[in-house]
Design an enzyme around this catalytic site. Structure first.
Site, PDB file in Angstrom:
ATOM      1  N   THR A  80     -34.168  12.904 -67.320  1.00 49.39           N
ATOM      2  CA  THR A  80     -33.920  12.607 -68.153  1.00 49.39           C
ATOM      3  C   THR A  80     -34.041  11.087 -68.737  1.00 49.39           C
ATOM      4  O   THR A  80     -32.589  11.172 -67.550  1.00 49.39           O
ATOM      5  CB  THR A  80     -33.203  12.982 -69.922  1.00 49.39           C
ATOM      6  N   ASP A  92     -31.314  11.129 -75.379  1.00 48.57           N
ATOM      7  CA  ASP A  92     -29.840  10.478 -75.770  1.00 48.57           C
ATOM      8  C   ASP A  92     -29.162  11.579 -76.025  1.00 48.57           C
ATOM      9  O   ASP A  92     -29.204  13.034 -76.689  1.00 48.57           O
ATOM     10  CB  ASP A  92     -29.817   9.993 -76.916  1.00 48.57           C
ATOM     11  N   ASN A 131     -25.733  14.201 -65.542  1.00 48.55           N
ATOM     12  CA  ASN A 131     -25.122  12.652 -64.874  1.00 48.55           C
ATOM     13  C   ASN A 131     -25.031  11.724 -65.743  1.00 48.55           C
ATOM     14  O   ASN A 131     -23.857  10.097 -65.248  1.00 48.55           O
ATOM     15  CB  ASN A 131     -26.145  12.328 -63.343  1.00 48.55           C
ATOM     16  N   SER A 184     -18.223  14.419 -62.946  1.00 50.12           N
ATOM     17  CA  SER A 184     -17.186  13.978 -63.663  1.00 50.12           C
ATOM     18  C   SER A 184     -16.512  13.075 -63.028  1.00 50.12           C
ATOM     19  O   SER A 184     -17.718  11.279 -62.854  1.00 50.12           O
ATOM     20  CB  SER A 184     -16.123  15.183 -63.583  1.00 50.12           C
ATOM     21  N   TYR A 213     -12.473   6.406 -70.758  1.00 49.81           N
ATOM     22  CA  TYR A 213     -13.499   7.344 -69.824  1.00 49.81           C
ATOM     23  C   TYR A 213     -12.272   8.516 -68.946  1.00 49.81           C
ATOM     24  O   TYR A 213     -12.843   9.556 -69.187  1.00 49.81           O
ATOM     25  CB  TYR A 213     -13.057   5.932 -68.354  1.00 49.81           C
ATOM     26  N   LYS A 224     -13.551  12.034 -68.770  1.00 47.77           N
ATOM     27  CA  LYS A 224     -13.815  13.386 -67.959  1.00 47.77           C
ATOM     28  C   LYS A 224     -12.453  14.479 -67.673  1.00 47.77           C
ATOM     29  O   LYS A 224     -12.972  15.396 -66.549  1.00 47.77           O
ATOM     30  CB  LYS A 224     -13.304  11.776 -66.796  1.00 47.77           C
ATOM     31  N   THR A 267     -22.712   1.446 -57.970  1.00 43.57           N
ATOM     32  CA  THR A 267     -24.051   1.435 -58.723  1.00 43.57           C
ATOM     33  C   THR A 267     -23.673  -0.057 -59.917  1.00 43.57           C
ATOM     34  O   THR A 267     -22.955  -0.577 -60.077  1.00 43.57           O
ATOM     35  CB  THR A 267     -24.251   3.096 -59.657  1.00 43.57           C
TER      36      THR A 267
END
Length: 271
Positions: A32, A56, A83, A134, A148, A152, A183
């Site tokens: 996705t 989404d 993810n 996570s 954030y 998590k 990333t």
């Protein structure tokens, strides 16, 4: 034996790396992304083995529809890797209501919706593996990432509970907890609060504390994720990266020491 794997947030980063690794070895992958163009190269290379789905994860109904598409296409869903997510950078005082809600919608509720959607399929199969991406910041915290961290921690809490609820149905739950990786999580994928000058020194110290060696190499996670997916007895939690373990160990030791120091007060509070 090949598996059918659903990966959210597969347009870049871990998601795309892992999707291609599964495809390369002969698995079927439903991937996705908000922008399906990001998956064109995988579609061109792997054809019908990949099912690209525009999604989404904030959209509850779309999450359930996406899972149904995978079941209709491949007949089974062996592994789900939740993810999709992003980082919101900024002090808690700076965070707007919209930013806070959006962070929780994507990082927590999006994971919840996909998980809920796939559970009936896996229960019927009497097998399945749900992997939640996570963070080690679901176990400990860093400043400037308060919402954030909170998102998590929420994923950790519901997933640990879920593991106890679905083990009897043959469903495994794994929380993958990376430290920082190179990333675009802290780059193009990140959101920023509007800064208040009072927090500038803290942010400066936060940024200076990260050395180039602090960031893991995304490509190095491919073999570990394959090993976890193929395990007959996967772990509930696994840390990714060499920074995560010592950081978590230090904080947990400090917590236990504090609990020990205050245990008489704790007992007295019981009545």
């Amino acid at each position: 034996m090949s598996k059918t794997i659903l990966i959210t947030g597969a347009s870049r980063g871990f998601g795309k790396l892992w999707a291609e690794a599964f495809l390369k070895r002969g698995d079927r992958v439903a991937a996705t992304a908000r922008d399906l163009n990001a998956l064109n190269d995988l579609v061109e290379k792997y054809g019908d083995a990949i099912l690209p789905i525009q999604l989404d994860v904030n959209d509850h109904d779309a999450c359930f529809a996406a899972v149904n598409k995978v079941k209709e296409k491949f007949g089974t869903i062996d592994v789900v890797i939740n993810n999709a997510g992003y980082g919101l950078f900024g002090a808690i005082e700076e965070t707007t209501e919209e930013q806070a809600r959006n962070q929780m919608e994507t990082n927590f509720f999006g994971v919840l919706w996909i998980t809920q959607a796939v559970l009936p399929i896996m229960r019927e199969q009497k097998s399945g593996h749900i992997i939640q991406v996570s963070s080690f910041l679901g176990l400990i915290t860093l400043p400037i990432l308060g919402l954030y961290n909170a998102s998590k921690f929420a994923v950790e809490g519901f997933s640990e509970t879920l593991a106890t609820e679905v083990k009897g149905f043959g469903i495994n739950i794994t929380l993958v907890e990376p430290n920082g990786f190179s990333t675009d999580w802290s780059g193009a994928s990140a959101n920023q609060t509007t800064p208040k000058e009072i927090y500038a020194p803290l942010k400066k110290a936060f940024m200076e504390a990260a050395t180039p060696d602090s960031w893991g190499k995304p490509e190095a996670t491919v073999d570990p994720i394959l090993k976890i997916v193929d395990s007959e007895n996967p772990p509930l939690r696994v840390l990714f990266g060499k920074v995560a373990y010592p950081a978590v160990k230090q904080v947990y030791e400090q917590r236990l020491a504090s609990f020990e120091e205050w245990k008489e007060v704790s007992a007295a509070a019981h009545g």
